[in-house]
Design a protein around this motif. Structure first.
Motif, PDB file in Angstrom:
ATOM      1  N   HIS A 236       4.277   2.987  -0.165  1.00  0.00           N
ATOM      2  CA  HIS A 236       4.660   4.411  -0.205  1.00  0.00           C
ATOM      3  C   HIS A 236       6.050   4.597   0.374  1.00  0.00           C
ATOM      4  CE1 HIS A 236       4.094   8.774  -0.215  1.00  0.00           C
ATOM      5  NE2 HIS A 236       4.689   8.775   0.968  1.00  0.00           N
ATOM      6  N   HIS A 237       6.894   5.332  -0.347  1.00  0.00           N
ATOM      7  CA  HIS A 237       8.234   5.664   0.137  1.00  0.00           C
ATOM      8  C   HIS A 237       8.669   6.972  -0.509  1.00  0.00           C
ATOM      9  CE1 HIS A 237      12.823   4.943   0.129  1.00  0.00           C
ATOM     10  NE2 HIS A 237      12.458   5.329   1.348  1.00  0.00           N
ATOM     11  N   ASP A 238       8.536   8.056   0.232  1.00  0.00           N
ATOM     12  CA  ASP A 238       8.916   9.381  -0.251  1.00  0.00           C
ATOM     13  C   ASP A 238      10.387   9.610   0.089  1.00  0.00           C
ATOM     14  OD1 ASP A 238       9.318  12.040  -0.819  1.00  0.00           O
ATOM     15  OD2 ASP A 238       7.561  12.769   0.277  1.00  0.00           O
ATOM     16  N   LYS A 239      11.241   9.670  -0.929  1.00  0.00           N
ATOM     17  CA  LYS A 239      12.681   9.778  -0.693  1.00  0.00           C
ATOM     18  C   LYS A 239      13.093  11.106  -0.080  1.00  0.00           C
ATOM     19  CE  LYS A 239      14.030   6.439  -4.236  1.00  0.00           C
ATOM     20  NZ  LYS A 239      14.847   6.158  -5.436  1.00  0.00           N
ATOM     21  N   SER A 240      12.206  12.095  -0.084  1.00  0.00           N
ATOM     22  CA  SER A 240      12.503  13.381   0.543  1.00  0.00           C
ATOM     23  C   SER A 240      12.009  13.427   1.989  1.00  0.00           C
ATOM     24  CB  SER A 240      11.841  14.523  -0.244  1.00  0.00           C
ATOM     25  OG  SER A 240      10.430  14.429  -0.185  1.00  0.00           O
ATOM     26  N   ARG A 241      11.305  12.370   2.397  1.00  0.00           N
ATOM     27  CA  ARG A 241      10.747  12.334   3.754  1.00  0.00           C
ATOM     28  C   ARG A 241      10.759  10.894   4.247  1.00  0.00           C
ATOM     29  NH1 ARG A 241       6.231  11.125   6.138  1.00  0.00           N
ATOM     30  NH2 ARG A 241       5.594  12.209   8.044  1.00  0.00           N
ATOM     31  N   CYS A 242      11.943  10.452   4.635  1.00  0.00           N
ATOM     32  CA  CYS A 242      12.099   9.062   5.063  1.00  0.00           C
ATOM     33  C   CYS A 242      13.339   8.952   5.937  1.00  0.00           C
ATOM     34  CB  CYS A 242      12.227   8.152   3.846  1.00  0.00           C
ATOM     35  SG  CYS A 242      13.678   8.504   2.816  1.00  0.00           S
ATOM     36  N   PHE A 243      13.518   7.822   6.572  1.00  0.00           N
ATOM     37  CA  PHE A 243      14.728   7.587   7.342  1.00  0.00           C
ATOM     38  C   PHE A 243      15.893   7.347   6.388  1.00  0.00           C
ATOM     39  CE2 PHE A 243      11.493   6.194  10.517  1.00  0.00           C
ATOM     40  CZ  PHE A 243      11.786   7.153  11.477  1.00  0.00           C
ATOM     41  N   GLU A 244      17.047   7.912   6.748  1.00  0.00           N
ATOM     42  CA  GLU A 244      18.208   7.873   5.854  1.00  0.00           C
ATOM     43  C   GLU A 244      18.609   6.461   5.458  1.00  0.00           C
ATOM     44  OE1 GLU A 244      17.903   9.740   8.533  1.00  0.00           O
ATOM     45  OE2 GLU A 244      18.950  11.661   8.357  1.00  0.00           O
ATOM     46  N   GLU A 245      18.415   5.519   6.365  1.00  0.00           N
ATOM     47  CA  GLU A 245      18.828   4.139   6.087  1.00  0.00           C
ATOM     48  C   GLU A 245      18.106   3.535   4.890  1.00  0.00           C
ATOM     49  OE1 GLU A 245      19.148   4.635  10.634  1.00  0.00           O
ATOM     50  OE2 GLU A 245      17.893   5.352   8.980  1.00  0.00           O
ATOM     51  N   THR A 246      16.895   4.028   4.597  1.00  0.00           N
ATOM     52  CA  THR A 246      16.146   3.473   3.462  1.00  0.00           C
ATOM     53  C   THR A 246      16.752   3.889   2.128  1.00  0.00           C
ATOM     54  OG1 THR A 246      14.588   5.335   3.330  1.00  0.00           O
ATOM     55  CG2 THR A 246      14.027   3.522   4.830  1.00  0.00           C
ATOM     56  N   LEU A 247      17.659   4.872   2.141  1.00  0.00           N
ATOM     57  CA  LEU A 247      18.311   5.346   0.921  1.00  0.00           C
ATOM     58  C   LEU A 247      19.766   4.903   0.829  1.00  0.00           C
ATOM     59  CD1 LEU A 247      17.035   9.062   1.025  1.00  0.00           C
ATOM     60  CD2 LEU A 247      15.979   7.128  -0.163  1.00  0.00           C
ATOM     61  N   SER A 248      20.261   4.263   1.877  1.00  0.00           N
ATOM     62  CA  SER A 248      21.697   3.987   1.981  1.00  0.00           C
ATOM     63  C   SER A 248      22.154   2.773   1.193  1.00  0.00           C
ATOM     64  CB  SER A 248      22.067   3.788   3.458  1.00  0.00           C
ATOM     65  OG  SER A 248      21.436   2.613   3.970  1.00  0.00           O
ATOM     66  N   GLY A 249      21.218   1.916   0.778  1.00  0.00           N
ATOM     67  CA  GLY A 249      21.601   0.702   0.082  1.00  0.00           C
ATOM     68  C   GLY A 249      21.857  -0.479   0.996  1.00  0.00           C
TER      69      GLY A 249
END
Length: 313
Positions: A47-60
């Motif tokens: 599970h990984h909700d991109k609207s509710r996660c730590f920013e680093e998980t979206l940073s690449g």
């Protein structure tokens, strides 16, 4: 020849649910730090909700892949552990069958995946035990003991933030709101169930101290975040805070009673300079013993040693 500490590795991390709890904060920090050492890091989760996660998980900084999000987290708010096991096993199976070899696979929280991941002969497997589920789970009734027995056995053999998907979190929040109404302080209490890193830092910068109320918490990231922001902590004298908070130096360790907590709060309110002094000591304590860089260096060193060691038969 052993692998040098600066050698680059291909690292997989298997984590049950990449939300915004303390366990997830640790895994994200681990992934970021390992990536900063030049390793290629890939996190696998159910599970990984991109609207509710730590920013680093979206940073690449590292890659995140989700498998099995369609599988249930519970069955009518029951069988949470069984569902967690099935979800993690599905993730591990996808890693095993769908990806080429990794130098090391770091499995987090759910140990049942370890034997499965060990089938990938070219990879070393490290299990990080955040806290044994056996010690967290209740064994209060005969039916619950029967239900837990095979789960506890598997864990023995193979050895987290507000989430509206968890019924108890929703119920606890409503209970707190009702209590605030009853005591006539609802206009002075803000209930913030989830906040960004920036919002959290702003709250920490403007507060006098931080209260941490869980009893028997296995570790707890909040006291470290607070002390890192130059704030003293008032916490229960049990569990993780006993190891992270220096009583009378970086905050106060209290009995879990309103009287004890209010007494500690009053000391800071009556003497803000005391809070400032303890906050300075708190920051020094965290930097010396619990900084992300220290954690990252030790983790990297350990994984390098694991990969360099001879493969077990």
């Amino acid at each position: 020849m052993g692998r040098k500490e600066d050698s680059k590795m291909n690292i997989a991390i298997v984590h049950p649910d990449l939300g915004i709890g303390g366990a997830e904060r640790l895994i994200v920090d681990a992934a970021v730090e390992l990536a900063s050492h030049g390793h290629k890091v890939h996190v696998f989760t159910s599970h990984h909700d991109k609207s509710r996660c730590f920013e680093e998980t979206l940073s690449g900084i590292f890659q995140v892949t989700v498998y099995g999000s369609f599988l249930p987290r519970h069955i009518f708010y029951r069988l949470h552990a069984v569902c967690a096991y099935l979800r993690c096993l599905f993730v591990a199976l996808c890693v095993l069958l769908g990806w080429s070899s990794f130098d090391v696979i770091l499995a987090d929280q759910v140990s049942v995946v370890v034997p499965l991941l060990k089938l990938k002969k070219s990879s070393k497997v490290v299990f990080y035990c955040h806290f044994p589920d056996l010690l967290l789970a209740k064994h209060t009734t005969a039916l619950r003991r029967v239900y837990r027995k095979p789960i506890d056995f598997i864990e023995e053999q193979t050895t987290g933030g507000y989430d509206e998907r968890l019924k108890e979190n929703v119920e606890y929040l409503e209970e707190l709101k009702s209590l605030a109404e009853k005591e006539g302080v609802s206009d002075r209490v803000n209930f913030i169930t989830s906040c960004s890193t920036g919002e959290r830092n702003e709250l920490l910068s403007s507060c006098l101290c931080v209260l941490y109320t869980p009893t028997d918490e296995h570790f707890g990231i909040v006291p470290l975040e607070a002390m890192g922001a130059f704030k003293p902590v008032i916490a229960c004298n049990s569990g993780g805070p006993v190891e992270t908070v220096k009583n009378g130096v970086t905050g106060y360790l209290c009995e879990p009673t309103p009287e004890d907590f209010s007494s500690a709060m009053a000391r800071f309110i009556e003497n803000p300079e005391l809070a400032n002094r303890m906050g300075t000591e708190a920051r020094k304590h965290v930097v010396e013993s619990f900084s992300v860089k220290t954690f990252g260096h030790k983790l990297n060193q350990y994984l390098v040693e694991v990969v360099s060691s001879p493969k077990e038969d």
